[in-house]
Write a protein that holds these residues in place. Structure first.
Motif, mmCIF file in Angstrom:
data_model
loop_
_atom_site.group_PDB
_atom_site.id
_atom_site.type_symbol
_atom_site.label_atom_id
_atom_site.label_comp_id
_atom_site.label_asym_id
_atom_site.label_seq_id
_atom_site.Cartn_x
_atom_site.Cartn_y
_atom_site.Cartn_z
ATOM 1 N N PRO A 204 0.826 -1.213 0.000
ATOM 2 C CA PRO A 204 0.000 0.000 0.000
ATOM 3 C C PRO A 204 0.858 1.259 0.000
ATOM 4 C CG PRO A 204 -0.722 -1.562 1.673
ATOM 5 C CD PRO A 204 0.621 -2.035 1.196
ATOM 6 N N TYR A 205 0.293 2.329 -0.555
ATOM 7 C CA TYR A 205 1.056 3.579 -0.691
ATOM 8 C C TYR A 205 1.598 4.103 0.642
ATOM 9 C CZ TYR A 205 2.210 8.461 -1.408
ATOM 10 O OH TYR A 205 2.866 9.662 -1.416
ATOM 11 N N PRO A 206 0.812 4.164 1.735
ATOM 12 C CA PRO A 206 1.369 4.728 2.975
ATOM 13 C C PRO A 206 2.566 3.938 3.504
ATOM 14 C CG PRO A 206 -0.798 3.774 3.366
ATOM 15 C CD PRO A 206 -0.608 3.816 1.895
ATOM 16 N N ILE A 207 2.557 2.622 3.283
ATOM 17 C CA ILE A 207 3.711 1.829 3.733
ATOM 18 C C ILE A 207 4.883 2.030 2.783
ATOM 19 C CG2 ILE A 207 4.515 -0.498 4.282
ATOM 20 C CD1 ILE A 207 1.690 -1.280 4.937
ATOM 21 N N TRP A 208 4.588 2.091 1.487
ATOM 22 C CA TRP A 208 5.653 2.371 0.508
ATOM 23 C C TRP A 208 6.329 3.692 0.816
ATOM 24 C CZ3 TRP A 208 6.196 6.525 -2.769
ATOM 25 C CH2 TRP A 208 7.219 6.429 -3.724
ATOM 26 N N ASP A 213 10.801 6.869 3.085
ATOM 27 C CA ASP A 213 11.297 7.892 4.016
ATOM 28 C C ASP A 213 12.218 7.324 5.086
ATOM 29 O OD1 ASP A 213 9.761 9.696 2.617
ATOM 30 O OD2 ASP A 213 8.096 9.683 4.059
ATOM 31 N N HIS A 214 12.203 6.000 5.273
ATOM 32 C CA HIS A 214 13.025 5.361 6.307
ATOM 33 C C HIS A 214 13.819 4.197 5.709
ATOM 34 C CE1 HIS A 214 9.637 7.293 8.373
ATOM 35 N NE2 HIS A 214 10.458 7.496 9.382
ATOM 36 N N PRO A 215 14.709 4.463 4.791
ATOM 37 C CA PRO A 215 15.453 3.379 4.138
ATOM 38 C C PRO A 215 16.277 2.566 5.137
ATOM 39 C CG PRO A 215 16.457 5.517 3.670
ATOM 40 C CD PRO A 215 15.151 5.792 4.340
ATOM 41 N N GLY A 216 16.182 1.241 4.990
ATOM 42 C CA GLY A 216 16.967 0.351 5.842
ATOM 43 C C GLY A 216 16.388 0.123 7.216
ATOM 44 N N VAL A 217 15.258 0.773 7.559
ATOM 45 C CA VAL A 217 14.649 0.628 8.880
ATOM 46 C C VAL A 217 13.606 -0.491 8.830
ATOM 47 C CG1 VAL A 217 13.349 1.765 10.722
ATOM 48 C CG2 VAL A 217 15.010 3.065 9.369
ATOM 49 N N GLU A 218 13.633 -1.383 9.815
ATOM 50 C CA GLU A 218 12.678 -2.486 9.875
ATOM 51 C C GLU A 218 11.376 -2.025 10.532
ATOM 52 O OE1 GLU A 218 13.086 -5.478 8.603
ATOM 53 O OE2 GLU A 218 15.138 -5.082 7.922
ATOM 54 N N TYR A 219 10.293 -2.689 10.158
ATOM 55 C CA TYR A 219 9.022 -2.419 10.826
ATOM 56 C C TYR A 219 9.146 -2.783 12.301
ATOM 57 C CZ TYR A 219 7.241 -2.895 6.000
ATOM 58 O OH TYR A 219 7.033 -2.782 4.662
ATOM 59 N N THR A 220 8.346 -2.135 13.130
ATOM 60 C CA THR A 220 8.267 -2.514 14.540
ATOM 61 C C THR A 220 6.951 -3.235 14.784
ATOM 62 O OG1 THR A 220 7.297 -0.366 15.097
ATOM 63 C CG2 THR A 220 9.686 -0.578 15.300
ATOM 64 N N VAL A 290 10.723 -21.743 -10.809
ATOM 65 C CA VAL A 290 10.342 -21.207 -9.507
ATOM 66 C C VAL A 290 10.051 -19.724 -9.666
ATOM 67 C CG1 VAL A 290 11.063 -20.822 -7.127
ATOM 68 C CG2 VAL A 290 11.776 -22.904 -8.319
ATOM 69 N N ASN A 291 8.895 -19.290 -9.214
ATOM 70 C CA ASN A 291 8.478 -17.890 -9.344
ATOM 71 C C ASN A 291 9.024 -17.085 -8.164
ATOM 72 O OD1 ASN A 291 7.196 -15.458 -9.758
ATOM 73 N ND2 ASN A 291 5.247 -16.388 -10.360
ATOM 74 N N LEU A 292 10.280 -16.675 -8.266
ATOM 75 C CA LEU A 292 10.929 -15.931 -7.188
ATOM 76 C C LEU A 292 10.358 -14.521 -7.050
ATOM 77 C CD1 LEU A 292 14.636 -16.998 -7.800
ATOM 78 C CD2 LEU A 292 13.074 -17.830 -6.036
ATOM 79 N N GLU A 293 9.872 -13.953 -8.156
ATOM 80 C CA GLU A 293 9.300 -12.604 -8.114
ATOM 81 C C GLU A 293 8.052 -12.567 -7.235
ATOM 82 O OE1 GLU A 293 7.462 -9.196 -11.131
ATOM 83 O OE2 GLU A 293 8.435 -11.003 -11.933
ATOM 84 N N LEU A 294 7.179 -13.596 -7.390
ATOM 85 C CA LEU A 294 5.979 -13.660 -6.567
ATOM 86 C C LEU A 294 6.329 -13.878 -5.099
ATOM 87 C CD1 LEU A 294 2.890 -13.699 -6.415
ATOM 88 C CD2 LEU A 294 2.979 -16.176 -6.834
ATOM 89 N N ALA A 295 7.312 -14.728 -4.855
ATOM 90 C CA ALA A 295 7.741 -14.969 -3.473
ATOM 91 C C ALA A 295 8.269 -13.690 -2.836
ATOM 92 C CB ALA A 295 8.812 -16.060 -3.445
ATOM 93 N N SER A 296 8.987 -12.875 -3.628
ATOM 94 C CA SER A 296 9.515 -11.612 -3.119
ATOM 95 C C SER A 296 8.378 -10.653 -2.760
ATOM 96 C CB SER A 296 10.426 -10.969 -4.176
ATOM 97 O OG SER A 296 10.905 -9.723 -3.728
ATOM 98 N N GLN A 297 7.326 -10.615 -3.594
ATOM 99 C CA GLN A 297 6.168 -9.772 -3.295
ATOM 100 C C GLN A 297 5.501 -10.201 -1.986
ATOM 101 O OE1 GLN A 297 3.527 -9.881 -6.642
ATOM 102 N NE2 GLN A 297 5.027 -9.040 -8.071
ATOM 103 N N HIS A 298 5.374 -11.518 -1.795
ATOM 104 C CA HIS A 298 4.739 -12.025 -0.584
ATOM 105 C C HIS A 298 5.593 -11.728 0.648
ATOM 106 C CE1 HIS A 298 2.145 -15.089 -2.995
ATOM 107 N NE2 HIS A 298 1.744 -13.847 -3.127
ATOM 108 N N ARG A 299 6.910 -11.805 0.517
ATOM 109 C CA ARG A 299 7.784 -11.485 1.646
ATOM 110 C C ARG A 299 7.623 -9.997 2.029
ATOM 111 N NH1 ARG A 299 11.679 -15.258 2.866
ATOM 112 N NH2 ARG A 299 12.132 -16.816 1.267
ATOM 113 N N GLU A 300 7.476 -9.154 1.007
ATOM 114 C CA GLU A 300 7.330 -7.721 1.250
ATOM 115 C C GLU A 300 6.079 -7.408 2.064
ATOM 116 O OE1 GLU A 300 6.753 -5.171 -2.258
ATOM 117 O OE2 GLU A 300 8.598 -4.136 -1.664
ATOM 118 N N LEU A 301 5.043 -8.262 1.899
ATOM 119 C CA LEU A 301 3.779 -8.041 2.584
ATOM 120 C C LEU A 301 3.638 -8.864 3.847
ATOM 121 C CD1 LEU A 301 1.456 -8.090 -0.560
ATOM 122 C CD2 LEU A 301 2.068 -6.090 0.794
ATOM 123 N N ALA A 302 4.640 -9.667 4.176
ATOM 124 C CA ALA A 302 4.543 -10.551 5.334
ATOM 125 C C ALA A 302 4.283 -9.761 6.616
ATOM 126 C CB ALA A 302 5.829 -11.368 5.478
#
Length: 306
Positions: A204-208, A213-220, A290-302
């Motif tokens: 989603p846009y607000p998370i993107w 705005d916070h490169p390299g920072v992990e979610y809390t 192996v669809n690595l692109e789809l797996a990467s999208q799912h990891r981004e939303l985990a």
């Protein structure tokens, strides 16, 4: 002992007010009692009641009464006494779910039709929706065509319940599986408030923006982002707000599932295991990848839920 049991069922039946709703119909009371003692067919209810020491109407009499029990008026009367007994009021929580009932028949008849079956059956079926209170006490039951999607049963059941009680201020709370985008538009058109679990297929846009705005920072854990939609008055779509929530525990479980699915996908792509359904396997005419692109999208939303 059966006498005590019959007395207990009769007392509960009258306490709820079903005797009043059915206009003291002994045939209906007998069918209800038989279904509690041993669920079965209408014809079998005669045997069940006899074994319990109770009398029953003849099968022909039961069949003559059935059209009355199938009317909206009769169902509304039963709904009314059940909701009164449950104390349904302005701040009540009611629950809704559906199931299917099938017939061993070769062809449908316009109402009993083949449709989506959780038991993977191809027989004609009907879809049954039920509203209950927070404790599971039944309030209203409604039948739909067997080929009607579950999401298409939700709003008619809620609106029928509202009509019975002349309710105007109702908030619908549902998961993403029950409410489609078309249903959301219908809820807007009906003027109902809602809280819906959303499916998040892309970042989603607000998370993107937060990540930008916070490169390299992990979610809390328990982090929240909010997005506001002004709606479209011309189309009857009201303003809404979407809340995105991140859970570290949810993310951990999701990533673990992705890793396991990828492991199986690689084995399939390398021919080590037979081809099975796997969302990370891209099938070509002669290739398996192996669809690595789809797996990467799912990891981004985990860990993120809307």
């Amino acid at each position: 002992r059966s006498g005590y049991l019959l007395d207990a069922i009769d007392t509960a039946y009258r306490t709820i007010g079903l005797d009043v709703a059915a206009d003291n119909d002994d045939v209906f009371a007998g069918l209800v009692t038989a279904q509690i003692l041993q669920p079965g067919s209408k014809y079998d209810s005669i045997r069940v009641l006899a074994e319990a020491g109770a009398t029953s109407a003849s099968y022909s009499t039961i069949k003559r009464r059935l059209p009355r029990y199938a009317t909206d008026e009769f169902r509304d009367a039963v709904t009314a006494v059940c909701a009164d007994h449950a104390g349904i009021g302005p701040t009540s929580l009611v629950l809704y779910d559906v199931t299917t009932l099938y017939w061993e028949a070769d062809e449908g008849d316009g109402f009993r039709e083949p449709g989506f079956s959780k038991e993977r059956r191809i027989d004609p079926q009907i879809t049954v929706g039920m509203l209950t209170d927070v404790n599971g006490f039944p309030l209203r039951i409604q039948a739909f065509e067997g080929n009607r999607a579950e999401t298409k049963t939700f709003l008619p059941s809620v609106e029928a319940f509202m009509d019975t009680y002349d309710l105007h201020d109702v908030t619908v709370v549902a998961d993403a599986g029950m409410i489609s985008e078309a249903n959301r538009r219908d809820l807007d058109a009906a003027g109902l408030s809602y809280v819906l679990g959303g499916k998040t297929r892309e970042l989603p846009y607000p998370i993107w923006k937060w990540r930008n705005d916070h490169p390299g920072v992990e979610y809390t854990h328990d982090q929240i982002w909010v997005s506001r939609d002004p709606g479209d008055p011309a189309k009857g779509i009201r303003p809404s707000r979407t809340i995105y929530h991140y859970s570290a525990d949810r993310a951990r479980r999701t990533v673990k599932g992705i890793d396991e699915s990828l492991r199986k996908a690689r084995n399939i792509a390398e021919g080590k295991t037979p081809v099975k359904r796997n969302r990370y396997v891209k099938m070509g005419k002669t290739t398996k990848e192996v669809n690595l692109e789809l797996a990467s999208q799912h990891r981004e939303l985990a860990g993120i839920k809307a």
